[in-house]
Design a protein around this motif. Structure first.
Motif: not given
Length: 483
Positions: A68-82
């Motif tokens: 999977t190649e992410l679009p230019k102005h996108s990013f992966l972030l760790p999921t949140f923990t509630d």
């Protein structure tokens, strides 16, 4: 057939990766390649232009490994923990928030929990919707309060396991000061039920491979007012025997704090510690009434705290001393506290955490100035800065919550050997070249790509302030794509 090696990629993702591995520090890895193995752990993370990335991609040729190649102005972030969520209270979130805490519990919380305990179909419906909404909000992990009935909590666990969410689920323990029809009759009955729940939870996942055992039991005394000393002491012994986590509420609201002092002759911090329920396996929610010596003591004990800024605004007359707890190196994460807090989205909680910290800083400085004027002091010593930044709040929602849970290889960051729990955030729609969702005010010709372009960090801050669910285009937990 031989099982795949732990470093053999099952899929690749390339693009930008953002995390906060250290409090206050934003790590931006642009144009990197991430490889995830079949067990859902990160097998490699390196610059896309590096020889290692070229070797990994070359070795995968012909093996039909997804990339999977992410679009230019996108990013992966760790999921949140509630770090603090009442699952059955999702049924009435946003109701009765004008009431004092103890009255609100009687009128809404106990009734909703009892209702789900008596209606399995309703429990399945509520928990299914809750789980799916958590995924939509980018929350991949939660420390969750359930109900008294072990069977209802197993419905919660089974639902979240099926959805692919990581969940630490607590069957409530409470043997006093509750509704006559929603209470466990004796301490021994409560302890037997808690022990049975632990065994049932472990049986639920025992046939699964270790990396798929995503739901875990947590001992959950509701809070000191609803638990006898005998019950709390028994839970402390059970936690040590079974090696399970503990969660509860502590020092939350004035009426609750006063009640504990009147009925126990001491504070709830002392009660929990006496019963061996304050240690590195314990997460306490709220903790707004904490003097500095107690903060230092909790740091020594290793107890983590779930900060619930939105809920505290309604039910506590104090603001949580976040800066002091962070400076003492107490593990702190964010909690929605559904339904004491009405909004499940941790992005809202991040913003609230920053706002209330700034308000507290201003009030403390004003109080100190007034004190000096009254005493005629000429001191110009600066008072401690109690504010937190948006980057620090992002840490709390991701790395901080993961560190509070202290589970092996689940760290709220992108690192080789860690579980791949991530969410894909899109800032700009690659099809229209317009900002996604509420970020459509981006001036792409000047503000993003042209003269005077925004830095990646500046774009992230705009997302933090103005983004919403429309920017979230994917969620993974333990390498499994949930959205």
């Amino acid at each position: 057939m031989a099982s795949p090696s732990s470093d053999t990629p099952a899929f690749f993702i390339s693009g930008n990766f953002v995390s906060t591995p250290v409090l206050g520090e934003l790590e931006i890895l642009e144009d990197h390649l991430l490889a995830v193995n079949a067990q859902g752990f990160i097998a490699a993370l390196c610059p896309l232009s590096s020889p290692k990335a070229a070797s990994l991609l070359a070795s995968a040729e012909g093996n039909e490994i997804e990339h999977t190649e992410l679009p230019k102005h996108s990013f992966l972030l760790p999921t949140f923990t509630d770090l603090h969520l009442h699952a059955p209270q999702f049924l009435y979130a946003g109701t009765g928030l004008d009431l004092p805490l103890m009255v609100w519990l009687e009128k809404f919380a106990f009734r909703a929990e009892e209702r789900l305990d008596g209606d399995e179909d309703l429990a399945k419906l509520v928990y299914e919707r809750l789980g799916r909404r958590m995924i939509e909000c980018g929350t991949g992990s939660g420390l969750i309060f359930g109900t008294i009935n072990p069977k209802t909590n197993l419905i919660l666990a089974s639902t979240f396991l099926s959805l692919g969410l990581r969940a630490y689920i607590g069957k409530l323990s409470m043997d006093q000061n509750s509704s006559p029809t929603y209470i466990e009759p004796t301490p021994s009955d409560s302890l037997a039920s808690a022990s049975s729940f632990i065994n049932s939870m472990r049986s639920l996942t025992s046939s699964l491979p270790p990396h798929r055992r995503l739901v875990h039991p947590v001992l959950t005394p509701r809070f000191v007012p609803t638990c006898s000393d005998e019950l709390l002491e028994g839970l402390g012994e059970l936690a040590k025997k079974e090696g399970v986590r503990v969660q509860s509420h502590m020092s939350e609201a004035r009426d609750q704090v006063d009640w504990v002092k009147e009925t126990r002759g001491t504070g709830d911090v002392e009660v929990f510690e006496r019963c061996c329920l304050l240690n590195s396996s314990t997460t306490q929610a709220h903790c707004t009434f904490l003097p500095q010596p107690t903060i230092d003591h909790l740091a020594e004990l290793g107890t983590s705290i779930a900060h619930c800024p939105l809920s505290n605004a309604y039910f506590s007359s104090q603001i949580f001393p976040l800066r002091e707890c962070l400076d003492a190196y107490i593990p702190v994460g964010l909690g929605s506290d559904i339904a004491g807090g009405y909004q499940l989205d941790l992005q809202v909680q991040m913003r609230q955490a920053v706002v209330v910290a700034r308000l507290r800083d201003s009030q403390v400085k004003e109080d100190e100035l007034a004190r000096r004027e009254q005493e005629g002091s000429t001191s110009d010593d600066e008072t401690k800065d109690l504010r937190v930044s948006w980057k620090e709040s992002l840490y709390l929602a991701t790395r901080g919550g993961a560190m509070a849970l202290n589970e092996n290889r689940v760290g709220g960051r992108f690192a080789v050997g860690e579980a791949f729990d991530g969410q894909l955030i899109q800032l700009v729609d690659p099809g229209t070249s317009r900002g996604t969702g509420s970020l459509d005010f981006f001036d792409l010709e000047v503000g993003v790509e042209g003269e005077g372009a925004l830095t990646f960090e500046q774009m992230m801050e705009r997302w933090w302030c103005n983004g919403d669910g429309r920017n979230r285009k994917g969620v993974w937990v333990q390498g499994r794509r949930l959205m």
